[in-house]
Design a protein around this motif. Structure first.
Motif, PDB file in Angstrom:
ATOM      1  N   ASN A 655       0.838  -1.203   0.000  1.00 28.60           N
ATOM      2  CA  ASN A 655       0.000   0.000   0.000  1.00 28.60           C
ATOM      3  C   ASN A 655       0.874   1.254   0.000  1.00 28.60           C
ATOM      4  N   GLN A 656       0.230   2.414  -0.165  1.00 26.79           N
ATOM      5  CA  GLN A 656       0.963   3.674  -0.236  1.00 26.79           C
ATOM      6  C   GLN A 656       1.743   3.937   1.043  1.00 26.79           C
ATOM      7  N   ALA A 657       1.153   3.592   2.185  1.00 24.14           N
ATOM      8  CA  ALA A 657       1.814   3.860   3.462  1.00 24.14           C
ATOM      9  C   ALA A 657       3.148   3.126   3.547  1.00 24.14           C
ATOM     10  N   ARG A 684       9.511  -9.737  -3.913  1.00 23.63           N
ATOM     11  CA  ARG A 684       9.665  -8.627  -4.849  1.00 23.63           C
ATOM     12  C   ARG A 684       8.352  -7.856  -4.980  1.00 23.63           C
ATOM     13  N   ILE A 685       8.444  -6.527  -4.945  1.00 25.24           N
ATOM     14  CA  ILE A 685       7.263  -5.663  -5.042  1.00 25.24           C
ATOM     15  C   ILE A 685       6.873  -5.532  -6.505  1.00 25.24           C
ATOM     16  N   ILE A 686       5.592  -5.846  -6.809  1.00 27.92           N
ATOM     17  CA  ILE A 686       5.119  -5.779  -8.195  1.00 27.92           C
ATOM     18  C   ILE A 686       4.069  -4.686  -8.400  1.00 27.92           C
ATOM     19  N   GLY A 687       3.572  -4.097  -7.302  1.00 26.37           N
ATOM     20  CA  GLY A 687       2.545  -3.076  -7.461  1.00 26.37           C
ATOM     21  C   GLY A 687       2.326  -2.294  -6.186  1.00 26.37           C
ATOM     22  N   VAL A 688       1.729  -1.118  -6.345  1.00 23.36           N
ATOM     23  CA  VAL A 688       1.366  -0.264  -5.207  1.00 23.36           C
ATOM     24  C   VAL A 688      -0.140  -0.005  -5.280  1.00 23.36           C
ATOM     25  N   VAL A 689      -0.837  -0.313  -4.209  1.00 22.61           N
ATOM     26  CA  VAL A 689      -2.278  -0.143  -4.162  1.00 22.61           C
ATOM     27  C   VAL A 689      -2.633   1.052  -3.271  1.00 22.61           C
ATOM     28  N   ARG A 690      -3.765   1.646  -3.538  1.00 27.55           N
ATOM     29  CA  ARG A 690      -4.210   2.802  -2.756  1.00 27.55           C
ATOM     30  C   ARG A 690      -4.387   2.424  -1.287  1.00 27.55           C
ATOM     31  N   ASN A 691      -4.087   3.362  -0.391  1.00 35.60           N
ATOM     32  CA  ASN A 691      -4.279   3.137   1.038  1.00 35.60           C
ATOM     33  C   ASN A 691      -5.737   2.784   1.336  1.00 35.60           C
ATOM     34  N   SER A 692      -5.940   1.862   2.278  1.00 30.97           N
ATOM     35  CA  SER A 692      -7.292   1.483   2.687  1.00 30.97           C
ATOM     36  C   SER A 692      -7.276   1.117   4.165  1.00 30.97           C
ATOM     37  N   HIS A 693      -8.422   1.310   4.807  1.00 28.87           N
ATOM     38  CA  HIS A 693      -8.582   0.951   6.218  1.00 28.87           C
ATOM     39  C   HIS A 693      -8.884  -0.544   6.299  1.00 28.87           C
ATOM     40  N   MET A 694      -7.880  -1.324   6.610  1.00 27.79           N
ATOM     41  CA  MET A 694      -8.054  -2.773   6.690  1.00 27.79           C
ATOM     42  C   MET A 694      -8.159  -3.273   8.123  1.00 27.79           C
TER      43      MET A 694
END
Length: 895
Positions: A655-657, A684-694
């Motif tokens: 995530n973005q954080a 390995r990091i393949i993507g960045v997802v929007r921050n979410s309250h999980m």
């Protein structure tokens, strides 16, 4: 004087009467014998004997307990006076009943949180061990070798030591599966050492409990004990289950006993339903058979009974030394540890020591609000009694003229107020029982066996008795003291006059306090409601609409990892083929669910700031299509796909954080990190997802990464289906598919994503807090309106003649309204100001329970002050308007 003479005083009074009559007749007979006439003989006999009635009264008093007699007389008079004014009595009793009932419900919550002890032998000596990590933090988790070492070295401090581990400590989150007669249902399990029940001093309700040697070897003792509560709900009280076979997560076991009634473990909020020997812990997925030799698997909680040296203490030099010895043998380099401590196992059964314990503060808050409602009720009834005492001034003056001392009149008024309080207490207990039942019936939205055991025990009744007594004194003391200082002789000539200025000022002062307390309650309720609205309107970072959740766990029926993976693959294919299904995916963690997963990570090139802990992050294992199903947007890189298999390179979407914290100056795509427990396999990091309250809906978003489910399998998964079709219809089809693939598989947690957000970590506690404070605030508002209306009505009635004169002399309706409203506006305005100041003074306490709302929120203060002010103004305006329309002729005739 003996109690026998007291209870037989009427009998002896009849005997004295007969003796006096006989003695009088003898005197008369002697006088007649001396030659007196009958009248002369009777008169002489009476003169010689004296006042026979007075003699009987003296004998009666001698055989009586005058204090009790006086109290009984006061009670009879008080009951008679209350019966003569049924409207006043009903209003006063209901008002006090509301206040005392609110206190009954609130104190039952505080009693359960803070005072109720475990139903075991000597519960106050029970402790659990934990390494203190700061003023308000501790780590209560140990490995089995650490437990054995601590038990061996701490014999001088603890008379008995046992260990336990909650079900779900492995790769499975939540309850286990208990299979009986071919049917599998979820059960909250706990694994304990063989001496666990004997240390607590418990005896079985039926069958037997564990022996000290059971549980000392892995998988050697496949037996279970069920709780009495679970025995009733699952087995319907069947007495033949002892010795019958069952299975826990597919592992055969034998039911050997039923725990004593009322015992649900050492965490009463979380009810344990099935007890297993600690050696059976490998039935949990991910727990190896050699866990008793594994130092890194810290899933054990140590419970002990403090000996004389540790009684009432949390630390001891020997305990500190033992802790240091354990740390030398089994170091914890990632933890900042101060010393080993023994923490009392209460408030009831808490074994988590992370952060400040919020329960005492929460209990104090709800109890304080309940006391404030009771205070408002007391002020209301005090005002009513002040009005009534003025109306009864002539009666009291007459009693004084007939010889009653002022202290006797004061005692009579206090007796009446105590009688009112007793009736209010009875009504309050009835209301409190209903409210407590409603509160206890609230089902926490969780898969865990959480229960709220709210009940009236002796502490609640003692508290209510004390509250009722104090209430009776409070509501009666002001009118009684005013009566004691009054010139009762003058009242005989002045009973038709209006209230004096001092009386009016006193009533006005009470109304000011009422309005202030009501506003404080309303503002607290408003702040909780605003906090709930803030949480509801927070940007979650995903789209919960049209998403259905269904939780499954192949491990509960004993499926292996391979069989479980095959089951989920087939289920996902069939669900995606259903008509109207936009997408479907699997995930280990549901947003704001009961569990969270995370731990230390190693980030190459990241410099740890001085004084900060090592890097860490939460994680979720998901299948392909997860982000599309739940509505999370990939901002950079790619999504997890079917090609990310168990044999391919390990990958993650972060995530973005996490990206901003560990790679603030570069694009994280392509960078690697690893889990602290497995540094040999970088991710390995393949993507960045929007921050979410999980994790929850209110805390700052922490670093989190998502890995393919194929690379980190866990048996307990939630199937998430995105569809516009009715949820019940889709759920029924999916349950049919599950039954076809695995006939004994339990299906649970069937709810929409929007419903799932109403969880313990989501909106549930905010809704409960808003409902509780809202109910108390509404009661405060009603009491304030009644108080303002009552005082204004009485004030207008006392000024009827004056109003009539003013109207007869030409005063207009608007002038009369202005005259009568001026005083009410001043009282209401003063109450609002005081209420604002009271709430501001309590802002620091309120801050602990509010999210994204300041305890001094101007909108809440201004809005609720306006609402209460308007309601109070209407309550004031009604009697004033009625007085402005009075017929001056009728008013003057009253004079």
């Amino acid at each position: 004087m003996s109690w026998k003479r007291f209870f037989l005083r009427n009998h002896w009074d009849n005997e004295r009467k007969q003796e006096l009559e006989q003695h009088l007749q003898l005197e008369i007979d002697e006088n007649l014998a001396r030659g007196m006439s009958l009248n002369e003989a009777e008169s002489a006999a009476h003169r010689k004997l004296g006042n026979s009635t007075q003699i009987r009264e003296e004998v009666y008093r001698f055989n009586s307990l005058q204090f009790l007699e006086t109290i009984w007389q006061d009670l009879k008079i008080g009951a008679r006076m209350l019966r003569k004014s049924p409207t006043f009595t009903v209003v006063a009793v209901l008002t006090l009943g509301i206040g005392i009932g609110a206190n009954a419900a609130m104190f039952s919550i505080a009693d359960w949180l803070l005072f109720q002890q475990l139903p075991v032998r000597d519960p106050k000596s029970l402790v659990y061990l934990g390494f203190a990590q700061g003023p308000n933090q501790r780590d209560p988790n140990f490995s089995y070798p650490e437990f054995q070492e601590l038990k061996r070295q701490s014999g001088e401090l603890f008379s008995e030591t046992s260990a336990m581990a909650f079900g779900g400590v492995g790769d499975q989150s939540g309850p286990d599966g208990l299979t009986f007669n071919g049917k599998t249902e979820r059960a909250q399990t706990i694994f304990v050492t063989g001496n666990f029940f004997s240390m607590l001093g418990l005896q079985p309700y039926m069958g037997r409990l564990f022996s000290p040697l059971e549980g000392t070897a892995p998988m050697a003792d496949p037996v279970v004990v069920v709780s009495y509560e679970y025995w009733q709900s699952r087995f319907y009280g069947d007495t033949t289950i002892i010795g019958k076979p069952a299975a826990i997560n597919g592992h055969p076991v034998t039911i050997v006993g039923v725990a004593p009634k009322g015992f649900v473990g050492v965490t009463p909020a979380l009810h344990m339903q099935v007890f297993l020997p600690l050696g059976m812990l490998p039935v949990e997925p991910g727990i190896q058979r050699d866990f008793m030799n594994a130092f890194e698997r810290r899933a054990i909680i140590i419970v002990a009974r403090a000996g004389t040296a540790m009684h009432g203490r949390q630390s001891h030099p020997l305990l500190t030394m033992i802790g240091q010895n354990v740390l030398q043998q089994h170091p914890r380099p990632d933890e900042k540890i101060i010393e080993l401590r023994a923490i009392p196992l209460r408030p009831p059964g808490l074994v988590s020591g992370q952060g400040v314990n919020p329960l005492p503060l929460f209990a104090g808050l709800v109890l304080g609000l309940g006391i404030l409602v009771l205070l408002l009720a007391c002020l209301n009834v005090s005002n009513l009694l002040l009005v009534r005492s003025t109306a009864r001034a002539g009666e009291m003056a007459m009693r004084s003229a007939l010889g009653a001392p002022s202290r006797r009149l004061v005692r009579q008024m206090l007796t009446e107020s105590l009688l009112l309080a007793a009736l209010g207490c009875a009504a309050g207990i009835a209301l409190g029982l209903v409210a407590t039942r409603v509160l206890a019936g609230i089902n926490a939205p969780t898969e865990l066996a959480i229960r709220f055991d709210l009940a009236f025990d002796w502490r609640v009744y003692v508290y209510l008795f004390a509250a009722a007594t104090l209430t009776g004194i409070i509501v009666g003391i002001v009118p009684a003291l005013r009566l004691r200082r009054a010139n009762l002789a003058a009242l005989l000539h002045d009973t038709s006059r209006g209230a004096t200025g001092s009386r009016q000022r006193l009533r006005n002062s009470l109304v000011v306090i009422q309005v202030a307390g009501s506003l404080a309650l309303l503002i607290v309720a408003g702040l909780f409601v605003r906090s709930l609205q803030k949480v509801r309107n927070v940007d979650l970072g995903f789209e919960p609409r049209n998403v259905l959740n269904i939780t499954l766990d192949p491990n509960q029926i004993g499926m292996s990892k391979t069989d479980g993976e095959r089951f989920y693959t087939q289920l996902l294919q069939r669900v995606r083929a259903l008509p109207g299904i936009h997408s479907a995916s699997l995930a280990v963690m549901v947003p704001m669910g009961d569990t969270e997963f995370g731990g230390r990570i190693d980030v190459p090139g990241f410099a740890i700031p001085k004084g900060q802990p090592r890097p860490s992050a939460n994680y979720n294992a998901v299948s392909a299509d997860y982000f599309g199903t739940i509505g999370m947007h990939i901002l950079n890189g790619r999504d997890i796909t079917e090609s990310d298999s168990a044999t391919s390179d390990r990958v993650a979407v972060i995530n973005q954080a996490m990206a901003h914290k560990y790679w603030p100056a570069s694009d994280p795509i392509g960078h690697e990190f690893s889990v602290a427990e497995d540094t040999k396999h970088p991710i390995r990091i393949i993507g960045v997802v929007r921050n979410s309250h999980m994790i929850d809906a209110y805390s700052p978003i922490e670093p989190m990464y998502f890995v393919p489910l194929t690379q980190r399998y866990m048996p307990t998964l939630t199937l998430q289906v995105k569809t516009p079709r009715p949820p019940a219809e889709v759920a029924k089809q999916i349950e049919t598919l599950v039954e076809e693939l695995a006939p004994t598989m339990p299906v649970y947690g069937v709810r929409t994503m929007s419903e799932a957000l109403d969880s313990l970590n989501g909106l549930f506690m905010f809704r409960v807090g808003a409902a509780l404070t809202g109910a108390l605030g509404s009661l405060g508002l009603v009491l304030a309106i009644i108080g303002v209306y009552g005082v204004m009505s009485y004030s207008v009635s006392q000024r009827t003649s004056e109003i009539g004169v003013r109207i007869a002399l030409g005063a207009q309706k608007c002038q009369i309204l202005a005259l009568l409203s001026r005083q009410g506006v001043l009282v209401i305005g003063s109450g609002l100001l005081v209420g604002i100041l009271i709430t501001l003074a309590a802002s620091k306490v309120l801050q602990e329970f509010l999210i994204d709302v300041s305890p001094t929120d101007a909108l809440t203060y201004i809005g609720l002050s306006a609402i209460l002010g308007l309601a109070a103004f209407v309550a004031m305006y009604l009697p004033a308007s009625r007085a402005a329309r009075i017929d001056p002729v009728v008013a003057l005739r009253r004079e």
